[in-house]
Write an enzyme that holds these catalytic residues in place. Structure first.
Site, mmCIF file in Angstrom:
data_model
loop_
_atom_site.group_PDB
_atom_site.id
_atom_site.type_symbol
_atom_site.label_atom_id
_atom_site.label_comp_id
_atom_site.label_asym_id
_atom_site.label_seq_id
_atom_site.Cartn_x
_atom_site.Cartn_y
_atom_site.Cartn_z
ATOM 1 N N SER A 84 7.940 119.969 48.113
ATOM 2 C CA SER A 84 8.310 120.969 49.102
ATOM 3 C C SER A 84 7.097 121.338 49.966
ATOM 4 C CB SER A 84 8.913 122.184 48.395
ATOM 5 O OG SER A 84 9.597 123.013 49.299
ATOM 6 N N HIS A 233 16.919 120.794 45.044
ATOM 7 C CA HIS A 233 15.564 120.846 45.583
ATOM 8 C C HIS A 233 14.504 120.907 44.481
ATOM 9 C CE1 HIS A 233 12.482 121.497 48.537
ATOM 10 N NE2 HIS A 233 12.164 122.681 48.048
#
Length: 255
Positions: A84, A233
């Site tokens: 990320s 994610h």
């Protein structure tokens, strides 16, 4: 300088966590790589963990933080793995210093600006900041009003500790939120990195989309992609076995 943990010996791999995390987030991967004879450097990004409190969260600034660490450790060549926000830091560094990066692994992020994905998380963290709690259970209950997912709450609560009934923060929330726009943004650049690059995407995540392929191809022409099924994610935490195998196999094949 950034706080870091340096373990093992062999080819150097730097692991870079995402927003609201710390150097322990990729701990499972670190153990996997240490078992495969790598030197593993885990870091806390600025305003996270035990790293300094520094105004600004742009990727050019954070790539400079990484450059300072690499220089201090006298590393001539490194592999970078980032999740990320950490993936964007790794990409920014590789684009600016392609000769120093042997290979690059980017977990569930693309080199593009994003809209905010964190409204409820930010609202929950602000609530915790404004209403100090005396126990982890109390904090979890308060945070549950904003974040349904137990795993995400557990991740966020790692930024807090309690001693003698008082709450203490590791995350410098004020600085992180002040720089949040820069965290979801991406600096305009024409640079490219032609070294081996792997993008790993969770099939249930919308952070890497088909519309991002042109930007990925333009900046990282020698890139490949791997999907992890039934992962979102937080793929490194949701499917650690699959994630660790993919990263270790890629690094070994291109080392």
């Amino acid at each position: 300088m950034l706080h870091f943990k340096d373990s093992g010996s062999g080819p150097a791999v730097i692991l870079i966590h995402g927003l609201f995390g710390d150097l322990n987030n990729l701990g499972n991967l670190a153990r996997e790589l240490l078992a495969n004879n790598y030197r593993v450097i885990q870091l806390d990004t600025r305003n996270h963990g035990l790293s300094p409190t520094i105004a600004g969260m742009t990727y050019l600034q954070q790539a400079d933080d990484l450059a300072e660490l690499i220089t201090t450790l006298e590393l001539q060549s490194v592999s970078l793995v980032g999740h990320s926000m950490g993936g964007k830091i790794a990409m920014a560094y590789a684009l600016a210093n392609p000769q120093q990066v042997q290979q690059l692994v980017v977990a569930d992020i693309a080199p593009v600006p994003y809209q905010s994905h964190h409204q409820q998380v930010i609202a929950g963290l602000k609530s915790l900041w404004q209403q100090p709690t005396s126990t982890r259970q109390q904090a979890d209950q308060l945070l549950s009003d904003f974040v349904d997912d137990v795993g995400v709450r557990q991740f966020l609560l790692k930024n807090l500790s309690w001693r003698d009934g008082e709450c203490h923060w590791k995350l410098r929330l004020e600085q992180v939120l002040a720089g949040y726009h820069d965290v979801i943004d991406w600096p305009s650049t024409e640079h490219s990195y032609s070294g081996p690059t792997l993008f790993i995407k969770g099939t249930e995540s919308d952070y890497i989309l088909a519309e991002h392929r042109p930007a990925i191809g333009r900046h990282f022409p020698n890139s490949k992609a791997k999907l992890i099924s039934h992962a979102g994610h937080w793929l490194h935490a949701q499917k650690p076995g699959a994630f660790n195998r993919i990263v270790a196999t890629f690094l070994s094949a291109n080392g």
